[in-house]
Design a protein around this motif. Structure first.
Motif, mmCIF file in Angstrom:
data_model
loop_
_atom_site.group_PDB
_atom_site.id
_atom_site.type_symbol
_atom_site.label_atom_id
_atom_site.label_comp_id
_atom_site.label_asym_id
_atom_site.label_seq_id
_atom_site.Cartn_x
_atom_site.Cartn_y
_atom_site.Cartn_z
ATOM 1 N N THR A 1 1.632 -7.482 12.422
ATOM 2 C CA THR A 1 2.501 -7.312 13.592
ATOM 3 C C THR A 1 2.292 -8.441 14.592
ATOM 4 O O THR A 1 3.259 -8.974 15.162
ATOM 5 N N GLN A 2 1.047 -8.841 14.811
ATOM 6 C CA GLN A 2 0.767 -9.943 15.718
ATOM 7 C C GLN A 2 1.389 -11.254 15.234
ATOM 8 O O GLN A 2 1.887 -12.046 16.037
ATOM 9 N N LEU A 3 1.378 -11.463 13.937
ATOM 10 C CA LEU A 3 1.817 -12.747 13.385
ATOM 11 C C LEU A 3 3.334 -12.847 13.221
ATOM 12 O O LEU A 3 3.906 -13.905 13.456
ATOM 13 N N VAL A 4 3.988 -11.776 12.796
ATOM 14 C CA VAL A 4 5.415 -11.887 12.476
ATOM 15 C C VAL A 4 6.310 -11.040 13.377
ATOM 16 O O VAL A 4 7.536 -11.123 13.284
ATOM 17 N N GLY A 5 5.726 -10.234 14.249
ATOM 18 C CA GLY A 5 6.524 -9.380 15.121
ATOM 19 C C GLY A 5 6.686 -7.985 14.545
ATOM 20 O O GLY A 5 6.576 -7.756 13.331
ATOM 21 N N LYS A 6 6.992 -7.031 15.425
ATOM 22 C CA LYS A 6 6.999 -5.618 15.038
ATOM 23 C C LYS A 6 8.077 -5.297 14.013
ATOM 24 O O LYS A 6 7.824 -4.595 13.031
ATOM 25 N N GLY A 7 9.281 -5.809 14.211
ATOM 26 C CA GLY A 7 10.383 -5.472 13.310
ATOM 27 C C GLY A 7 10.120 -5.929 11.886
ATOM 28 O O GLY A 7 10.244 -5.155 10.925
ATOM 29 N N ARG A 8 9.768 -7.189 11.724
ATOM 30 C CA ARG A 8 9.502 -7.707 10.385
ATOM 31 C C ARG A 8 8.264 -7.052 9.775
ATOM 32 O O ARG A 8 8.212 -6.788 8.569
ATOM 33 N N SER A 9 7.251 -6.804 10.614
ATOM 34 C CA SER A 9 6.044 -6.175 10.122
ATOM 35 C C SER A 9 6.327 -4.789 9.563
ATOM 36 O O SER A 9 5.921 -4.463 8.433
ATOM 37 N N ILE A 10 7.032 -3.960 10.310
ATOM 38 C CA ILE A 10 7.310 -2.598 9.844
ATOM 39 C C ILE A 10 8.165 -2.628 8.586
ATOM 40 O O ILE A 10 7.958 -1.836 7.653
ATOM 41 N N GLU A 11 9.123 -3.554 8.512
ATOM 42 C CA GLU A 11 9.927 -3.659 7.299
ATOM 43 C C GLU A 11 9.053 -3.971 6.082
ATOM 44 O O GLU A 11 9.176 -3.340 5.029
ATOM 45 N N LEU A 12 8.155 -4.957 6.222
ATOM 46 C CA LEU A 12 7.284 -5.318 5.102
ATOM 47 C C LEU A 12 6.319 -4.195 4.755
ATOM 48 O O LEU A 12 6.068 -3.917 3.578
ATOM 49 N N LEU A 13 5.772 -3.527 5.772
ATOM 50 C CA LEU A 13 4.830 -2.439 5.533
ATOM 51 C C LEU A 13 5.515 -1.235 4.883
ATOM 52 O O LEU A 13 4.969 -0.618 3.968
ATOM 53 N N ALA A 14 6.719 -0.893 5.343
ATOM 54 C CA ALA A 14 7.384 0.324 4.886
ATOM 55 C C ALA A 14 8.095 0.155 3.546
ATOM 56 O O ALA A 14 8.253 1.129 2.804
ATOM 57 N N THR A 15 8.512 -1.063 3.217
ATOM 58 C CA THR A 15 9.141 -1.304 1.911
ATOM 59 C C THR A 15 8.122 -1.684 0.854
ATOM 60 O O THR A 15 8.343 -1.458 -0.340
ATOM 61 N N GLU B 1 0.815 -1.224 0.000
ATOM 62 C CA GLU B 1 0.000 0.000 0.000
ATOM 63 C C GLU B 1 0.847 1.272 0.000
ATOM 64 O O GLU B 1 0.406 2.308 -0.506
ATOM 65 N N VAL B 2 2.068 1.225 0.554
ATOM 66 C CA VAL B 2 2.900 2.445 0.563
ATOM 67 C C VAL B 2 3.214 2.913 -0.847
ATOM 68 O O VAL B 2 3.474 4.106 -1.069
ATOM 69 N N ASN B 3 3.189 1.991 -1.808
ATOM 70 C CA ASN B 3 3.432 2.379 -3.196
ATOM 71 C C ASN B 3 2.298 3.240 -3.757
ATOM 72 O O ASN B 3 2.471 3.901 -4.796
ATOM 73 N N LEU B 4 1.158 3.234 -3.080
ATOM 74 C CA LEU B 4 0.024 4.079 -3.454
ATOM 75 C C LEU B 4 -0.104 5.282 -2.539
ATOM 76 O O LEU B 4 -1.078 6.034 -2.627
ATOM 77 N N GLY B 5 0.858 5.454 -1.644
ATOM 78 C CA GLY B 5 0.766 6.525 -0.666
ATOM 79 C C GLY B 5 -0.209 6.226 0.447
ATOM 80 O O GLY B 5 -0.727 7.130 1.100
ATOM 81 N N LEU B 6 -0.452 4.933 0.697
ATOM 82 C CA LEU B 6 -1.425 4.511 1.688
ATOM 83 C C LEU B 6 -0.807 3.520 2.666
ATOM 84 O O LEU B 6 0.370 3.175 2.552
ATOM 85 N N LEU B 7 -1.603 3.062 3.618
ATOM 86 C CA LEU B 7 -1.238 1.945 4.482
ATOM 87 C C LEU B 7 -2.369 0.931 4.406
ATOM 88 O O LEU B 7 -3.458 1.256 3.930
ATOM 89 N N PRO B 8 -2.145 -0.301 4.838
ATOM 90 C CA PRO B 8 -3.244 -1.271 4.851
ATOM 91 C C PRO B 8 -4.411 -0.734 5.686
ATOM 92 O O PRO B 8 -4.198 -0.155 6.751
ATOM 93 N N GLY B 9 -5.632 -0.951 5.189
ATOM 94 C CA GLY B 9 -6.791 -0.395 5.876
ATOM 95 C C GLY B 9 -7.741 -1.409 6.455
ATOM 96 O O GLY B 9 -8.700 -1.048 7.132
#
Length: 259
Positions: free
Chosen positions: A150-164, A134-142
């Protein structure tokens, strides 16, 4: 019940929901959300259905995301309403008292990854790809993606996947704890059905209690322990619990009747 964007089939007490827009890589639109919500209600209300699978039509995609064309002219208020609606549908899946497995047969991106994460657990084919771009559209998952990932993979991996916005393959998803099993495409539905065949032999009220109690694991306030203890006590008074205990002591298989 007739549907236009999904297929709904029931065999051996297992419902299979197939998102059926292969020309759009099964992208989620308003019609899919409406029909998916109706199908989940059908699963919950019909006693002969004990569990369910959600998958996608074709060999390329589970669900490749939301239908981006529906986002073009939304303002902040209507965007929030859209996100809340998607969250509600996915919350209904997550809170279903009957187990719902995602059988991921290809791309699970954006809303598709969020749909998969809303299911109780996930089985993936070896060609599956996961991502929240979603960041490629200027958005975040909604639709709950920031929370469930974050619950499933942990905060660090989650933020990496979300931000990249990067995609990961099925084996990486398995190693991250995002999926439970990786199999070939031909083995995907048989594997999901074999797991559900085992679950369907268990006491339905106990399965529902396990699902409900697990929702409290993320509250961090201790209520989950209280819920677990209270549910344990209530289940002891059910006929299924009495049957299960007697069957164990008598060294036979229990016959559960959902009461």
């Amino acid at each position: 019940m007739d549907f236009n964007t999904i297929l709904f089939d029931v065999n051996d007490n297992i419902a299979v929901i197939t998102i059926n827009r292969p020309d759009k890589l099964n992208a989620l639109n308003n019609a899919v959300f409406d029909e998916l919500d109706q199908a989940i209600d059908e699963i919950i209300s019909r006693p002969e259905i004990k569990s369910a699978i959600i998958t996608g039509s074709g060999d390329k995609a589970f669900v490749a995301g939301a239908d981006i064309s529906e986002l073009r002219n939304l303002d902040a208020k209507n965007g929030e309403i859209l996100a809340q609606r998607g969250q509600k549908v996915f919350d209904n899946i997550e809170s279903s008292p009957k187990i719902i497995i995602a059988a991921i047969n290809g791309f699970a991106l954006g809303g598709g990854c969020e749909l998969a994460m809303a299911c109780h657990f996930r089985v993936a084919s070896d060609n599956a790809k996961f991502g929240q771009p979603e960041v490629n559209l200027g958005l975040l998952p909604g639709y709950g993606g920031t929370q469930r990932l974050t619950q499933l993979v942990g905060k660090g991996r989650s933020i990496e996947l979300l931000a990249t916005g990067d995609m990961i393959d099925a084996i990486t998803a398995f190693n991250y704890g995002l999926v439970n099993h990786v199999v070939t495409r031909n083995e995907l539905l048989p594997k999901a059905k074999s797991i559900l065949a085992v679950i369907n032999t268990k006491a339905p009220l106990a399965v529902a209690a396990c699902i409900n109690a697990s929702q409290y694991a993320y509250t961090n306030d201790g209520t989950g322990f209280a819920m677990e203890a209270a549910s344990f006590g209530k289940l002891l008074e059910t006929n299924d619990s009495k049957e299960g205990i007697e069957a164990f002591l008598e060294k036979r298989k229990p016959i559960f009747r959902n009461n």
